[in-house]
Design a protein around this motif. Structure first.
Motif, PDB file in Angstrom:
ATOM      1  N   GLN A 135       2.808   4.614   7.515  1.00 20.43           N
ATOM      2  CA  GLN A 135       2.890   6.135   7.899  1.00 20.43           C
ATOM      3  C   GLN A 135       1.593   6.864   7.726  1.00 20.43           C
ATOM      4  O   GLN A 135       0.473   6.434   7.363  1.00 20.43           O
ATOM      5  CB  GLN A 135       3.797   6.873   6.930  1.00 20.43           C
ATOM      6  CG  GLN A 135       5.078   6.009   6.818  1.00 20.43           C
ATOM      7  CD  GLN A 135       5.856   5.777   8.031  1.00 20.43           C
ATOM      8  OE1 GLN A 135       6.088   6.907   8.705  1.00 20.43           O
ATOM      9  NE2 GLN A 135       6.429   4.692   8.439  1.00 20.43           N
ATOM     10  N   ASP A 136       1.594   8.044   8.426  1.00 24.49           N
ATOM     11  CA  ASP A 136       0.438   8.818   8.617  1.00 24.49           C
ATOM     12  C   ASP A 136       0.184   9.828   7.420  1.00 24.49           C
ATOM     13  O   ASP A 136      -0.831  10.632   7.288  1.00 24.49           O
ATOM     14  CB  ASP A 136      -0.191   9.367   9.836  1.00 24.49           C
ATOM     15  CG  ASP A 136       1.018  10.263  10.272  1.00 24.49           C
ATOM     16  OD1 ASP A 136       1.859  10.865   9.754  1.00 24.49           O
ATOM     17  OD2 ASP A 136       0.703  10.504  11.536  1.00 24.49           O
ATOM     18  N   SER A 137       1.280  10.066   6.526  1.00 24.05           N
ATOM     19  CA  SER A 137       1.062  10.825   5.303  1.00 24.05           C
ATOM     20  C   SER A 137       1.993  10.180   4.149  1.00 24.05           C
ATOM     21  O   SER A 137       2.887   9.476   4.613  1.00 24.05           O
ATOM     22  CB  SER A 137       1.493  12.345   5.470  1.00 24.05           C
ATOM     23  OG  SER A 137       2.956  12.342   5.665  1.00 24.05           O
ATOM     24  N   TYR A 138       1.674  10.616   3.083  1.00 25.07           N
ATOM     25  CA  TYR A 138       2.401  10.184   1.947  1.00 25.07           C
ATOM     26  C   TYR A 138       3.754  10.550   1.935  1.00 25.07           C
ATOM     27  O   TYR A 138       4.667   9.836   1.567  1.00 25.07           O
ATOM     28  CB  TYR A 138       1.664  10.713   0.449  1.00 25.07           C
ATOM     29  CG  TYR A 138       0.356   9.944   0.209  1.00 25.07           C
ATOM     30  CD1 TYR A 138       0.352   8.504   0.436  1.00 25.07           C
ATOM     31  CD2 TYR A 138      -0.601  10.569  -0.036  1.00 25.07           C
ATOM     32  CE1 TYR A 138      -0.905   8.036   0.136  1.00 25.07           C
ATOM     33  CE2 TYR A 138      -1.750   9.859  -0.688  1.00 25.07           C
ATOM     34  CZ  TYR A 138      -1.894   8.726  -0.260  1.00 25.07           C
ATOM     35  OH  TYR A 138      -3.159   7.975  -0.719  1.00 25.07           O
TER      36      TYR A 138
ATOM     37  N   ASP B 241       0.688  -1.167  -0.107  1.00 24.51           N
ATOM     38  CA  ASP B 241       0.195   0.038  -0.057  1.00 24.51           C
ATOM     39  C   ASP B 241       0.880   1.265   0.160  1.00 24.51           C
ATOM     40  O   ASP B 241       1.969   0.991   0.342  1.00 24.51           O
ATOM     41  CB  ASP B 241      -1.046  -0.080   1.280  1.00 24.51           C
ATOM     42  CG  ASP B 241      -0.203   0.263   2.592  1.00 24.51           C
ATOM     43  OD1 ASP B 241      -0.385   1.520   2.871  1.00 24.51           O
ATOM     44  OD2 ASP B 241       0.360  -0.620   3.297  1.00 24.51           O
TER      45      ASP B 241
ATOM     46  N   ALA C 282       5.572   8.393   3.928  1.00 25.64           N
ATOM     47  CA  ALA C 282       5.966   7.446   3.210  1.00 25.64           C
ATOM     48  C   ALA C 282       7.134   7.473   2.641  1.00 25.64           C
ATOM     49  O   ALA C 282       7.843   6.633   2.290  1.00 25.64           O
ATOM     50  CB  ALA C 282       4.726   6.793   2.845  1.00 25.64           C
TER      51      ALA C 282
ATOM     52  N   SER D 273       1.840   9.628  -5.011  1.00 28.90           N
ATOM     53  CA  SER D 273       0.927  10.505  -4.478  1.00 28.90           C
ATOM     54  C   SER D 273       1.381  11.678  -3.906  1.00 28.90           C
ATOM     55  O   SER D 273       0.799  12.688  -4.008  1.00 28.90           O
ATOM     56  CB  SER D 273      -0.005   9.403  -3.334  1.00 28.90           C
ATOM     57  OG  SER D 273      -0.657   8.545  -3.926  1.00 28.90           O
TER      58      SER D 273
ATOM     59  N   TRP E 179       0.507   3.900   1.808  1.00 25.21           N
ATOM     60  CA  TRP E 179       0.761   4.614   3.088  1.00 25.21           C
ATOM     61  C   TRP E 179       2.183   3.749   3.777  1.00 25.21           C
ATOM     62  O   TRP E 179       2.729   4.710   4.503  1.00 25.21           O
ATOM     63  CB  TRP E 179      -0.357   4.403   3.994  1.00 25.21           C
ATOM     64  CG  TRP E 179      -1.582   5.170   3.280  1.00 25.21           C
ATOM     65  CD1 TRP E 179      -2.633   4.522   2.774  1.00 25.21           C
ATOM     66  CD2 TRP E 179      -1.756   6.440   3.753  1.00 25.21           C
ATOM     67  NE1 TRP E 179      -3.444   5.464   2.465  1.00 25.21           N
ATOM     68  CE2 TRP E 179      -2.918   6.766   2.909  1.00 25.21           C
ATOM     69  CE3 TRP E 179      -1.257   7.519   4.404  1.00 25.21           C
ATOM     70  CZ2 TRP E 179      -3.618   7.971   2.844  1.00 25.21           C
ATOM     71  CZ3 TRP E 179      -1.896   8.899   4.098  1.00 25.21           C
ATOM     72  CH2 TRP E 179      -3.032   9.234   3.499  1.00 25.21           C
TER      73      TRP E 179
END
Length: 337
Positions: free
Chosen positions: A47-50, A42, A53, A140, A44
């Motif tokens: 992580q909590d943001s691209y 995936d 990542a 992204s 992500w």
């Protein structure tokens, strides 16, 4: 030493001691999936943001390259890395994690070879014994900054390219034992070339003249023929840019064959993947070189390659101000010792 107008020749032949690449789910479906060290299912990546990542990808590639040769981050004298995000924050935040003295680089998608050229120069002249260099991109994160968020669902023209979610890193050293290892032998530093193109959905067409200029300069400076190399591979010109560059090179009199001239953005994905003109991004040439191509050299498929990473030096602001797209390309020759 400087040779010709814009090339360096590395008499001490710095060694690419190890290399590694990491990628995302789309790359896991591509042609070169088997050559990635790490693949994620995936975007992500836990992580909590691209953007985080994106940073994570580079850290993984660096750590994997170090582990392959039982080296630690404390063994590295310098880290050279860059990406496409504002102020190259993913690379800088990875450098914060690694705590290696750091050169932050921005050459857009040419950053991978800018880093390898500079790392080789530093090692060749005893500025360091061990360095690590790399580049990365995240689809992204980059699409959100340069075009539209993927959630927007905007239609892309056939000339557009798909930003690679990937990172590649390599350890470059002054190891005197070069037997059976890839070494860097020369580099040609490109000039900024701007032919007035302004379409951000046709990066390949914009970058083609810069790629041709650097390749022509490389052969002129080193006084060698294209037949010297088994492979001449560009970074991320895609179908349109590669075809344009090929035509420009033949017009200049360089005898390069079709099979000899390839592009990382065309190698990485399968024909049935919806990438329009091909792959792009700072992580494109980095993950293909520090994975597939060096693995092929290690297997004996190639003995000498010239890697020419291309970059479009625009920003969202310059596009909004209706500026044209200045471009650059840097070339590094790699040989099996």
């Amino acid at each position: 030493m400087l040779i010709g107008r814009q090339s360096w020749q590395f008499a001490n032949r710095p060694v690419i001691e190890s290399w590694a690449s990491s990628g995302g789910p789309f790359e896991a479906e591509g042609n070169l999936a088997a050559d990635f060290d790490i693949l994620h299912d995936d975007l992500w990546m836990g992580q909590d943001s691209y953007e985080k990542a994106h940073r994570h990808l580079l850290e993984e590639a660096i750590n994997s390259a170090l582990q392959k040769v039982n080296l630690s981050k404390e063994d590295m004298h310098f880290m050279l890395a860059g990406d496409l995000i504002n102020q190259i924050t993913p690379s800088s935040f990875a450098a914060r994690t690694m705590q290696i003295p750091y050169f932050g680089l921005f050459g857009a998608c040419s950053t991978s070879m800018e880093g390898l050229a500079l790392a080789s120069f530093i090692v060749n002249y005893q500025g360091a014994k061990k360095t690590i260099t790399g580049a990365s991109s995240h689809n992204s994160a980059v699409e959100k900054q340069f075009r539209y968020p993927t959630e927007y669902g905007g239609q892309k023209p056939p000339t557009a390219q798909w930003t690679v979610t990937g990172a590649g890193a390599a350890v470059v050293t002054d190891n005197p034992d070069k037997s059976g290892k890839p070494v860097t032998t020369s580099a040609t530093i490109g000039k900024v070339v701007d032919m007035g193109l302004s379409d951000p959905f046709n990066m390949g067409g914009a970058m083609a003249p810069a790629a041709a200029d650097t390749i022509i300069s490389h052969f002129k400076d080193l006084n060698i023929e294209p037949s010297y190399y088994d492979l001449i591979v560009t970074g991320d010109l895609g179908r349109i840019g590669q075809e344009t560059t090929y035509e420009l090179l033949h017009q200049s009199g360089l005898n390069i064959t079709r099979n000899q001239f390839q592009d990382c953005g065309l190698l990485i994905y399968k024909d049935d993947q919806p990438v329009q003109s091909g792959g792009s991004g700072a992580g494109c040439s980095a993950s293909v070189l520090y994975g597939h191509l060096l693995n092929q050299m290690k297997k004996g498929v190639y003995n000498r390659i010239l890697v020419v990473a291309t970059g479009a030096l625009l920003s969202p602001l310059s596009f909004q101000q209706k500026e044209s797209i200045p471009c650059i390309a840097h070339a590094v020759s790699i040989e099996m010792n």
